[in-house]
Write an enzyme that holds these catalytic residues in place. Sequence first.
Site, PDB file in Angstrom:
ATOM      1  N   ARG A   1      -3.582   6.780   0.879  1.00  0.00           N
ATOM      2  CA  ARG A   1      -4.100   8.005   1.507  1.00  0.00           C
ATOM      3  C   ARG A   1      -3.120   8.735   2.419  1.00  0.00           C
ATOM      4  O   ARG A   1      -3.369   9.872   2.799  1.00  0.00           O
ATOM      5  CB  ARG A   1      -5.383   7.681   2.282  1.00  0.00           C
ATOM      6  CG  ARG A   1      -6.599   7.614   1.378  1.00  0.00           C
ATOM      7  CD  ARG A   1      -7.825   7.245   2.169  1.00  0.00           C
ATOM      8  NE  ARG A   1      -7.650   5.907   2.732  1.00  0.00           N
ATOM      9  CZ  ARG A   1      -8.492   5.343   3.591  1.00  0.00           C
ATOM     10  NH1 ARG A   1      -9.535   5.998   4.030  1.00  0.00           N
ATOM     11  NH2 ARG A   1      -8.270   4.119   4.017  1.00  0.00           N
TER      12      ARG A   1
ATOM     13  N   ARG B   1       0.815  -1.216   0.000  1.00  0.00           N
ATOM     14  CA  ARG B   1       0.000   0.000   0.000  1.00  0.00           C
ATOM     15  C   ARG B   1       0.851   1.270   0.000  1.00  0.00           C
ATOM     16  O   ARG B   1       0.509   2.259   0.651  1.00  0.00           O
ATOM     17  CB  ARG B   1      -0.959   0.029   1.209  1.00  0.00           C
ATOM     18  CG  ARG B   1      -1.976  -1.093   1.215  1.00  0.00           C
ATOM     19  CD  ARG B   1      -3.174  -0.699   0.368  1.00  0.00           C
ATOM     20  NE  ARG B   1      -4.167  -1.755   0.322  1.00  0.00           N
ATOM     21  CZ  ARG B   1      -5.317  -1.735   1.005  1.00  0.00           C
ATOM     22  NH1 ARG B   1      -5.607  -0.739   1.773  1.00  0.00           N
ATOM     23  NH2 ARG B   1      -6.168  -2.725   0.887  1.00  0.00           N
TER      24      ARG B   1
HETATM   25  O1  1CP Z   1      -4.255  -4.755   2.629  1.00  0.00           O
HETATM   26  C1  1CP Z   1      -4.245  -5.953   2.334  1.00  0.00           C
HETATM   27  O2  1CP Z   1      -4.550  -6.881   3.091  1.00  0.00           O
HETATM   28  C2  1CP Z   1      -3.780  -6.292   0.946  1.00  0.00           C
HETATM   29  C3  1CP Z   1      -4.781  -6.997   0.097  1.00  0.00           C
HETATM   30  C4  1CP Z   1      -5.958  -6.107  -0.246  1.00  0.00           C
HETATM   31  C5  1CP Z   1      -7.236  -6.099   0.329  1.00  0.00           C
HETATM   32  C6  1CP Z   1      -7.732  -6.941   1.479  1.00  0.00           C
HETATM   33  C7  1CP Z   1      -5.941  -5.151  -1.285  1.00  0.00           C
HETATM   34  C8  1CP Z   1      -4.754  -4.932  -2.155  1.00  0.00           C
HETATM   35  N1  1CP Z   1      -7.208  -4.618  -1.372  1.00  0.00           N
HETATM   36  C9  1CP Z   1      -8.035  -5.150  -0.395  1.00  0.00           C
HETATM   37  C10 1CP Z   1      -9.485  -4.869  -0.197  1.00  0.00           C
HETATM   38  C11 1CP Z   1      -9.764  -3.425   0.047  1.00  0.00           C
HETATM   39  N2  1CP Z   1      -9.474  -2.440  -0.848  1.00  0.00           N
HETATM   40  C12 1CP Z   1     -10.368  -2.823   1.165  1.00  0.00           C
HETATM   41  C13 1CP Z   1     -10.906  -3.552   2.374  1.00  0.00           C
HETATM   42  C14 1CP Z   1      -9.823  -3.735   3.400  1.00  0.00           C
HETATM   43  C15 1CP Z   1     -10.354  -4.535   4.561  1.00  0.00           C
HETATM   44  O3  1CP Z   1     -11.288  -5.318   4.386  1.00  0.00           O
HETATM   45  O4  1CP Z   1      -9.793  -4.362   5.658  1.00  0.00           O
HETATM   46  C16 1CP Z   1     -10.384  -1.440   0.955  1.00  0.00           C
HETATM   47  C17 1CP Z   1     -10.910  -0.371   1.885  1.00  0.00           C
HETATM   48  C18 1CP Z   1      -9.813  -1.214  -0.313  1.00  0.00           C
HETATM   49  C19 1CP Z   1      -9.635   0.089  -1.003  1.00  0.00           C
HETATM   50  C20 1CP Z   1      -8.257   0.442  -1.384  1.00  0.00           C
HETATM   51  N3  1CP Z   1      -7.443  -0.337  -2.213  1.00  0.00           N
HETATM   52  C21 1CP Z   1      -7.585   1.635  -1.085  1.00  0.00           C
HETATM   53  C22 1CP Z   1      -8.141   2.776  -0.267  1.00  0.00           C
HETATM   54  C23 1CP Z   1      -9.069   3.526  -1.135  1.00  0.00           C
HETATM   55  C24 1CP Z   1      -9.275   4.919  -0.699  1.00  0.00           C
HETATM   56  O5  1CP Z   1      -8.577   5.799  -1.236  1.00  0.00           O
HETATM   57  O6  1CP Z   1     -10.136   5.116   0.143  1.00  0.00           O
HETATM   58  C25 1CP Z   1      -6.345   1.600  -1.756  1.00  0.00           C
HETATM   59  C26 1CP Z   1      -5.269   2.656  -1.770  1.00  0.00           C
HETATM   60  C27 1CP Z   1      -6.261   0.337  -2.455  1.00  0.00           C
HETATM   61  C28 1CP Z   1      -5.160  -0.086  -3.367  1.00  0.00           C
HETATM   62  C29 1CP Z   1      -4.625  -1.439  -3.205  1.00  0.00           C
HETATM   63  N4  1CP Z   1      -5.287  -2.491  -2.608  1.00  0.00           N
HETATM   64  C30 1CP Z   1      -4.457  -3.587  -2.634  1.00  0.00           C
HETATM   65  C31 1CP Z   1      -3.248  -3.240  -3.295  1.00  0.00           C
HETATM   66  C32 1CP Z   1      -2.067  -4.141  -3.498  1.00  0.00           C
HETATM   67  C33 1CP Z   1      -3.375  -1.894  -3.686  1.00  0.00           C
HETATM   68  C34 1CP Z   1      -2.377  -1.115  -4.565  1.00  0.00           C
HETATM   69  C35 1CP Z   1      -1.704   0.001  -3.887  1.00  0.00           C
HETATM   70  C36 1CP Z   1      -0.394  -0.264  -3.253  1.00  0.00           C
HETATM   71  O7  1CP Z   1      -0.153  -1.328  -2.647  1.00  0.00           O
HETATM   72  O8  1CP Z   1       0.430   0.645  -3.322  1.00  0.00           O
END
Ligand code: 1CP
Length: 343
Positions: free
Chosen positions: A30, A26
């Site tokens: 944010r 991540r």
């Molecule tokens: O965090 C982890 O466990 C990694 C695996 C994972 C999961 C569970 C990713 C990879 N996405 C998610 C689901 C997810 N995506 C949720 C639910 C988390 C939970 O259940 O606790 C949420 C809120 C998101 C949204 C999300 N994805 C955001 C925030 C959005 C925002 O701006 O409000 C972001 C920045 C992502 C990007 C993301 N998700 C995952 C990866 C590998 C990435 C790429 C970004 C990076 O790693 O730099």
Amino acid sequence: MASTSKPFLATLAGASLTRPPFWLMRQAGRYLPEFRSVRAQAGGFLNLCFNPDLAVEVTLQPLRRYGMDAAILFSDILVIPYALGQKLEFLEGEGPRLEPIRSFNDIVKLTPEAIHDRLAVVYEIIKRLTHAIPENTALIGFAGAPWTVASYMVEGKTTRDFIAIKNFAFGCPQEFKRLLDLLVDVTTSYLIAQADAGAEALQLFDSWAGVVPASHFRSWVVEPTRKIVAGVRKKHPTIPIIGFPRAAGLNYSMYIAESNVTAVSLDPMVPTAWAAANAPKTMALQGNLDPLALVAGGAVLAEGVAEIRKAFTGRPFIFNLGHGVLPQTPPEHVADLVSLLRK
Ligand code: 1CP
């Protein structure tokens, strides 16, 4: 072993470098003001994931500030359920919402044949990133592992208790197996397409591996992972694949021994000495600073980094957090982390 000038890839191929390569799960997100501004411009998280200009831009943002050794494609694990035709939205401040799958009928309605059309933009983002990232930086593609993706598909949202997915898995084992098998197939094909587009390494996120009962860890976590790894390698025999069975505890042992991943990512609860002693000496390990130690900064951060580096000295090792960067992380602390790692 392919020679490479990219420290991240050299490490995955078995090199143990005195200054370990690093990236942060991540790393785009944010905690960066420039991310929040692009996200606002995109008008929602999914729009950001599916806009090539903006997705490329937010992938590059952390590299510009901190020069990580790897870039990770900006996307999300939930684009797979979306591409399978499940309704998905991200509610501000609340997280993902999907129309939950609960029956055989819901599974047969899914559209595995449509995924590459719906995800073509992801491959386009990867292609552009291969030209946009610095020379010694590697490009990571990723997907969620079947158990973790299935849990969102069945629960319909983030959960603490996993009641719906476990009721489904235990109560309708054949339907659950069919869902896992379908996810194995589409995830394999999705990761192959990411590698075709230019991803140089792949990571499988099994974020909820830690709630799988020990009796089912092999069939719900290890076997689906092993099948994906085998399927991807048929087309891309040498591509490194990092597995992250988060919070799997003692089951890390089975995952390391049987999944056939190239490298394993450790969560902060895994004792570093245990991992160093029990993973094969040639296997790269990745991790595992607690994301809250990065939030804390100062001595907590310095001691955490020193302990981890010492434990993994002399073996292939990639520094990372044990889970994703938290939104409240001060960007200066990430800069402090980088200078500690460059010492
Ligand atoms: O965090 C982890 O466990 C990694 C695996 C994972 C999961 C569970 C990713 C990879 N996405 C998610 C689901 C997810 N995506 C949720 C639910 C988390 C939970 O259940 O606790 C949420 C809120 C998101 C949204 C999300 N994805 C955001 C925030 C959005 C925002 O701006 O409000 C972001 C920045 C992502 C990007 C993301 N998700 C995952 C990866 C590998 C990435 C790429 C970004 C990076 O790693 O730099």
